[in-house]
Design an enzyme around this catalytic site. Structure first.
Site, PDB file in Angstrom:
ATOM      1  N   LEU A  53       0.749  -1.086  -0.019  1.00 47.45           N
ATOM      2  CA  LEU A  53      -0.109   0.059   0.112  1.00 47.45           C
ATOM      3  C   LEU A  53       0.820   1.450  -0.056  1.00 47.45           C
ATOM      4  CD1 LEU A  53      -2.489  -1.048   2.878  1.00 47.45           C
ATOM      5  CD2 LEU A  53      -2.317  -1.696   0.637  1.00 47.45           C
ATOM      6  N   TYR A 103       1.068  11.175 -11.203  1.00 47.67           N
ATOM      7  CA  TYR A 103       0.531  10.145 -10.362  1.00 47.67           C
ATOM      8  C   TYR A 103       0.234   8.968 -10.946  1.00 47.67           C
ATOM      9  CZ  TYR A 103      -2.540   7.828  -6.982  1.00 47.67           C
ATOM     10  OH  TYR A 103      -3.019   7.058  -6.172  1.00 47.67           O
ATOM     11  N   LYS A 107       1.900   5.112 -10.984  1.00 46.54           N
ATOM     12  CA  LYS A 107       1.252   4.004 -10.718  1.00 46.54           C
ATOM     13  C   LYS A 107       1.380   2.806 -11.712  1.00 46.54           C
ATOM     14  CE  LYS A 107      -0.223   4.281  -6.352  1.00 46.54           C
ATOM     15  NZ  LYS A 107       0.279   3.461  -5.423  1.00 46.54           N
ATOM     16  N   PRO A 290     -41.980  11.957  40.812  1.00 47.41           N
ATOM     17  CA  PRO A 290     -42.931  11.196  41.561  1.00 47.41           C
ATOM     18  C   PRO A 290     -44.190  11.559  41.876  1.00 47.41           C
ATOM     19  CG  PRO A 290     -40.597  11.605  42.129  1.00 47.41           C
ATOM     20  CD  PRO A 290     -40.972  12.632  41.127  1.00 47.41           C
ATOM     21  N   GLY A 291     -45.174  10.801  41.839  1.00 43.28           N
ATOM     22  CA  GLY A 291     -46.444  11.280  42.259  1.00 43.28           C
ATOM     23  C   GLY A 291     -47.435  11.642  41.059  1.00 43.28           C
TER      24      GLY A 291
END
Length: 378
Positions: A53, A103, A107, A290-291
């Site tokens: 790579l 490039y 390659k 609560p409640g």
């Protein structure tokens, strides 16, 4: 297997090394620019497979491409031949080999060298001509235009990329990894079965490849940025959107992963939207003190799923056209889902001494302009 990875600290190399380790491959020789050059000779003595790579795709000096991309290939192959090691070599090339630029030429020269090496030694060679890649750990302003777009949009930086209608072919790093690792399943050569002439090399194209105009990618990324603060997530049934979104959020500033929810205060506590999707479903969090009891209501079409994750309470139901009431006792530690169908009046009562926290999914988001809610008592 003993696996050699050149360019191990690059975008593709780093993803590959971690994926190999995750799949149980433990003997991985990692070779990069900061590795002692003498190590390459040691690695090529007994490696069973080579992922080549190493290379460069950005430089202001045109000569650097040939010197690096061809040069690193020459160095690797010389070392393999010195050690008489015929391990298969997978080489990452580029779709730009057909383009007349420094490039692409570098390659292509490396490809030709590998094919000559294959003819000379009989070693197996895999050439992967990659399109533009995207995914986690991709370096902005170097590896990929998608990485640069993600970075700039996430960091509120300007965008200046020329022709917005240029087409880009894209492959996701996760798909690339799946393709690369598939070659390890039979290092003895069955992967070359399609090579009817027995030449011992293989051109491999990563799939799937997605093609979009540059302006379409920018629009998707800008939508991710805007929707995040509106509690919207993309349609992840679309494979590309899922992969692009997963990529984009890796470029968020690390101190901005968090964002606040908007609490809608109610008599019994509050409700906050958490997630909405383009398919019009929604997840929210309701806190009942609560409640207290949430306001009784029912829906014509909207349905939901309630999951109490903390506290103790009762969810009460009555079909709107009937008198019978049904109650479900719910506790956070039970992790039990309760379906809420249309046409049933329902409410949630907190019977405990701490907040009752309920995670709620609806098949459509809350619409303040046309709420599907009717408010009788249970």
């Amino acid at each position: 297997m003993k696996i050699l990875v050149t360019g191990a600290k690059g975008f593709v190399g780093k993803n590959l090394v971690y994926n190999l380790k995750n799949q149980g491959y433990s003997e991985i020789y990692e070779y990069d620019l900061d590795t002692d050059p003498a190590s390459l000779d040691l690695f090529t003595r007994d490696c069973d497979f080579v992922y080549h790579l190493a290379g460069i795709n950005t430089s202001k000096d045109p000569e650097v491409f040939m010197r690096t991309n061809l040069g690193s290939t020459e160095t690797l192959l010389t070392s393999l031949k010195k050690n008489d090691n015929k391990a298969p070599v997978l080489f990452t090339s580029t779709a730009q080999v057909s383009v007349d630029n420094p490039y692409g030429r570098s390659k292509k020269a490396a490809e030709d060298l590998l094919l000559s090496y294959r003819s000379e030694t009989g070693s197996k060679v895999v050439i992967c001509r990659l399109p533009t890649l995207f995914g986690k750990w991709c370096k902005p302003n170097y590896n990929s235009i998608v990485a640069t777009l993600c970075h700039n949009i996430a960091h509120d930086l300007p965008l200046d990329f020329g022709n917005p209608y240029v087409e880009i072919n894209l492959a996701y790093i996760g798909d690339v990894m799946a393709g690369f690792i598939s070659f390890l399943k039979d290092k003895e050569g069955n992967i070359f079965s399609s090579d009817k002439k027995g030449l011992g090399f293989y051109y491999f194209n990563i799939q799937p490849v997605y093609t979009f105009h540059l302006c379409e990618i920018i629009e998707m990324l800008n939508t991710f940025k805007k929707d995040r603060l509106n509690f919207l997530v993309p349609d992840v049934s679309d494979p590309f959107l899922k992969k692009l979104y997963s990529t984009y959020i890796t470029y968020l500033p690390v101190h901005q992963f968090n964002y606040p929810l908007e609490k809608r205060e109610e008599s019994h506590g509050y409700f906050a939207e958490f997630i909405k999707t383009p398919e019009k479903s929604q997840i929210g969090v309701e806190v009942t003190k609560p409640g207290k009891t949430s306001t009784s209501h029912w829906h014509n079409t909207k349905c939901g799923k309630f999951l109490v994750v903390s506290g103790t309470g009762t969810i009460s139901f009555r079909r709107a056209d009937q008198e019978e009431t049904v109650e479900y006792q719910v506790r956070g530690e039970n992790m039990e889902v309760v379906d809420v169908p249309p046409g049933f009046i329902h409410s949630v009562t907190n019977n405990g001494n701490t907040d009752l926290v309920t995670l709620i999914w609806f098949n459509e988001p809350v619409d303040s302009n046309g709420p599907d809610s009717i408010y009788p008592e249970v």
